[in-house]
Structures are given as C-alpha cells and as structure tokens.
Design an enzyme around this catalytic site. Structure first.
Site, PDB file in Angstrom:
ATOM      1  N   CYS A   9       0.834  -1.201   0.000  1.00  0.00           N
ATOM      2  CA  CYS A   9       0.000   0.000   0.000  1.00  0.00           C
ATOM      3  C   CYS A   9       0.873   1.257   0.000  1.00  0.00           C
ATOM      4  CB  CYS A   9      -0.971  -0.037   1.179  1.00  0.00           C
ATOM      5  SG  CYS A   9      -2.344   1.133   1.008  1.00  0.00           S
TER       6      CYS A   9
ATOM      7  N   HIS B 240      -3.704  -5.476   1.347  1.00  0.00           N
ATOM      8  CA  HIS B 240      -3.383  -5.774   2.733  1.00  0.00           C
ATOM      9  C   HIS B 240      -3.851  -7.183   3.078  1.00  0.00           C
ATOM     10  CE1 HIS B 240      -2.128  -1.794   4.114  1.00  0.00           C
ATOM     11  NE2 HIS B 240      -3.146  -1.258   3.471  1.00  0.00           N
TER      12      HIS B 240
END
Length: 489
Positions: A338, A444
């Site tokens: 991310c 994630h």
C-alpha cells in the site's frame, strides 16, 4: 446447550483500563470467545477507536481490534461494532470515520466539538447490537478517570451508563504502581459509576501471585471491589497488537533462519497484518528505525502508511532510503504494501492536497497520483508468474483488502524506453521489478492467507481460531470461579 440470556436486550460487560496498553483489547477479545463458547450470541463494541490499524467490512472501515473481537465472538464484523474510528495523520489531526465512511465535516471539527454530533449514531449502533445479541462485550478507551475529558466522553462512562454495563477495570502490573492506578481510577470516577465496577484485573504479572497479599484484600476494603484475576505475563498469545509495534519476545522463537525487517515510520498503518509472521518458527520479525537495523535483514518490508509523503520524508531523514535502495541493488528481497508500494515508485503526485507531492525511492518504475476518493474494498485475486525470492507465490490465490488514496501506474516516460514494472496481479494490485527481488502490492492481509504462508515457509502458523480459543482458556483458568458468569447474572 445454547444458554440464552434473553433477547429483549443484551447484557453488557465492559472492559475499562487504568491506562492505554493495560490490556483492554486483549481481554475483550478473550471475553468474546469465552461467552461465545458458552452458547451465547455475542457482539463486540467500542464507541470510538483511535488507530491506523483498520479492516474493511460491509459498509466500510472499523478498527482492527473490533474486527478480531467479532471473529472471536463468531460474529460477522459490522461497522456498528466501532461506529467512530479516528485515524491519526499528524500529531494534531486525524481522519474521522463515522459508521465506516470518511466524514470530511467531522474531520474538520475540533476534538471536543464532535461528541454531541456523533453520540446519537453511537447510541443507536449500541442499541441495535443489544437488540440482536445476548451479550455485548464493550471496550473502553484510555482511562475512564481522564477528568479533562469527562464532559465530552463518548467512549467510557457514558457508554457504560447507556448500556447499563457491568465493568472490569484492568491494569498493567508490569509497569509498577498497579494498586495506585486501580485505586486512583476508582477514586476519580463519579460515585454512581463506581457501583458498575464488578472487579479489578491485574494483567502482565511475573512471579508468585501469593506475594501480592495483602494488597488485593486491602484494595477491596478501600473500594469494595474484588480483584477477580491475576493474569500472568504472556508474550506469545498470538493476537495482533492494536496500538503499537510488538515486543520481539512475542515471536515464535526457534533457530533464526530468516530475518524480516519492517520499517516502522511514524504513521505506520495496518501493522497487525504481520502477526502471522510472528507465529512462524525460525522467523525473526524486527521493527526497523535506523539503517543498522536493516543491515542483516533478508527481507525489507515497507508497510502501509497513513501519511505516505510525510513518512517518506522521515525515512529519508533517517538515511533509510539509501539502505533500502542498496539492499534492492544487491538483489535483496523488498516488499512494499500500500503506502510502501507508493514509496517504492518514482514519484507521488497530489493534485488535490490529499497527502503531499514528492519523489519516491525510485526502486520501481511506477508513479502514484493521489485522488480525492478513498478506495475501501475487499478483494480476492491471484498472483501471476513471479520470479526471484517471490517466485513461490506464483499462481497463489489470495484474499485481502484495500484502504488507500491514489492510483498507481507505470511511469510513462520510463515505460517508453523499456523500463517497465511487471504487473503480477489483476486490477493494478501488484507489480515486480525486472530482476524479481522487489514486489509492491496494494493488497493488505497477504500473510493472513494460509496458502501464502505455506508457499513461502512450508509450514502453517497458528490459526486465528486456535489463538481465540487459547485466550478464552487463559481467562477461564485465571479468573475466580464463576466470576465470568456472574458478570451477566
């Protein structure tokens, strides 16, 4: 046998703490599983959570602690379980998430100005959970004795009153001063609220509990509140840490065969997703804040960030940018997740003032443009063909979640001359460099996939179900007989 309390309104058990880090989240999770194992329908609740560790559920985001508490309760995670989430972006500014969604108006309000605005939604969420469950396990925040915040309280005593909750007050005895913490908290609580305290809990104790006498009995004489449990120090319970980086003593141990260094910048987010690595025998997981802590690492991980440009500036100030680049140039494994993926690229472009402009680390030929809208969604995907140290992940299916501003794509000018990052997952979720040692992805939860652990390490880490049952067994053994049942009597 399914033991029902009665569905008119759930009974509420609330965990308060003398300080942050006393063990509220841990104990609330254990209680969720303990009551669920008795046959009750259980839901967790925390009115307001301040954390950059968040999970995607139906309706948006909630704090990771309530997500795991819901799983422990064998319930479907729900935005009502954490109606207000504050995600710190700077020391004096947080993004406000109300009922799962970013609320720009609330984000712009002063801290004390939010309370009355959000209390109706908080109360409604709690009422709905009480209407649909037998037991609601509520977690407080910080301490209920923060007298500077009592007038605007929406997470501790106001919630306890609204829920008519019976409360446990937990303290970290390893810090010292535990009995003073318990007595002082009790003394500063309004007299009517003291009556809600059903028991004190001493957490993280090392040694012979018999040596605590006569303090627990003396404390009961002073307050009328019994000490219901002395919980021993337990580093390897397996539950992700909610608020801070973990202590290395909580790793699985064994002969170290792989060292993984996670760069711990100031606005690190979603650090709980690395918990499965802590449960892998032979793997040392280290939080790194200096180049020296990266020197002997096999893998370097750049995790998520709530302020990518700010954390990238911090990383440069520590000299960590050079250490990461040199590790990658030597062929060492680098993983960016991310915000970490965004940092690995060539540039951050922010036309809307969302995060900040700046040059990236230049390890992947990618560029990120920040967008006003936030991407929040769960994903199921599959890796394509990978090479280098990540080759074992080729064709492995994964589940995870996205929480980010910005869209990342190959750098146009670099792609034009043949320097292009290789996409290794659909939907612009992951890229790899030509050499194969650097992998960046938006997804994630990578290490929460058993197939990923099996592919990378050839062994299974402890499952979350085993972790939750271990927590319930722990409190069942250490609480006074029938104390947990008496809380809902």
């Amino acid at each position: 046998m399914n033991q029902k309390v009665g569905r008119e309104k759930a009974r509420c058990v609330m965990v308060l703490g003398t300080t942050s880090g006393a063990g509220k989240s841990w104990l609330a999770t254990a209680l969720c599983r303990w009551y669920a194992r008795q046959g009750f329908k259980v839901a967790p609740f925390k009115a307001q959570n301040m954390s950059n560790n968040a999970r995607v559920v139906a309706g948006g985001e909630i704090g990771s602690a309530q997500y795991f508490q819901a799983l422990a309760a064998r319930a479907v995670p729900d935005v009502r379980m954490n109606p207000l989430l504050l995600k710190p972006e700077r020391d004096t500014h947080s993004q406000v998430i109300l009922m799962g969604q970013v609320n720009a108006e609330l984000t712009g309000l002063p801290w004390r100005g939010r309370s009355e605005r959000v209390w109706p939604q908080i109360a409604q969420a709690l009422d709905e959970l009480r209407a649909g469950n037998d037991i609601v396990v509520i977690e407080g925040a910080g301490s209920p004795a923060e007298i500077n915040l009592m007038d605007s309280d929406i997470v501790n005593l106001r919630v306890a009153r609204h829920a008519d909750a019976r409360c446990l007050l937990v303290t970290d005895i390893d810090r010292g001063g535990a009995f003073a913490h318990l007595y002082g908290t009790w003394a500063l609580m309004p007299e009517a609220d003291r009556a809600r305290l059903a028991g004190f809990v001493l957490n993280k104790f090392r040694g012979d509990a018999a040596l605590l006498a006569p303090a627990p009995e003396r404390l009961r004489e002073l307050t009328g509140v019994p000490t219901l449990a002395t919980l021993p120090m337990w580093w390897q319970h397996g539950l992700p840490e909610e608020d801070g980086v973990f202590d290395e003593r909580s790793t699985a141990g064994g002969e170290v065969r792989l060292t993984v260094a996670v760069v711990a910048y100031p606005r690190i987010s979603n650090l709980d997703e690395f918990q499965p690595l802590k449960n892998v025998a032979g793997l040392r997981l280290r939080w790194a804040r200096s180049p020296a802590e990266l020197a002997d690492a096999d893998w370097i991980v750049l995790p998520g960030s709530k302020n990518t440009s700010g954390d990238l500036a911090w990383l440069r100030a520590q000299g960590l940018d050079r250490a990461v680049a040199e590790h990658a140039a030597r062929g060492g494994a680098v993983l960016g997740i991310c915000g970490g993926l965004q940092m690995l690229g060539e540039a951050l472009i922010d036309p809307h003032g969302v995060d900040g402009n700046g040059p990236g680390l230049g390890v992947l030929p990618l560029v990120t443009v920040f967008e006003e809208d936030k991407t929040v969604r769960r994903r199921e995907a599959r890796f394509g063909a990978l090479k280098g140290p990540w080759a074992a992940l080729s064709e492995v299916p994964v589940r995870g979640y996205e929480i980010h501003h910005g869209r990342t794509a190959p750098h146009p000018a670099m792609a034009a001359v043949g320097d292009r990052a290789q996409p290794v997952m659909a939907h612009d979720l992951a890229w790899q460099n030509g050499q194969g040692n650097v992998l960046g992805l938006y997804l994630h939860g990578l290490f929460e996939n058993p197939a990923v652990l099996q592919a990378l390490f050839g062994a299974r880490a402890r499952t979350l179900e085993a972790v939750f049952d271990g927590l319930a067994d722990h409190i069942d053994f250490h609480f006074e007989a029938d104390a947990l049942r008496s809380l809902i009597a």
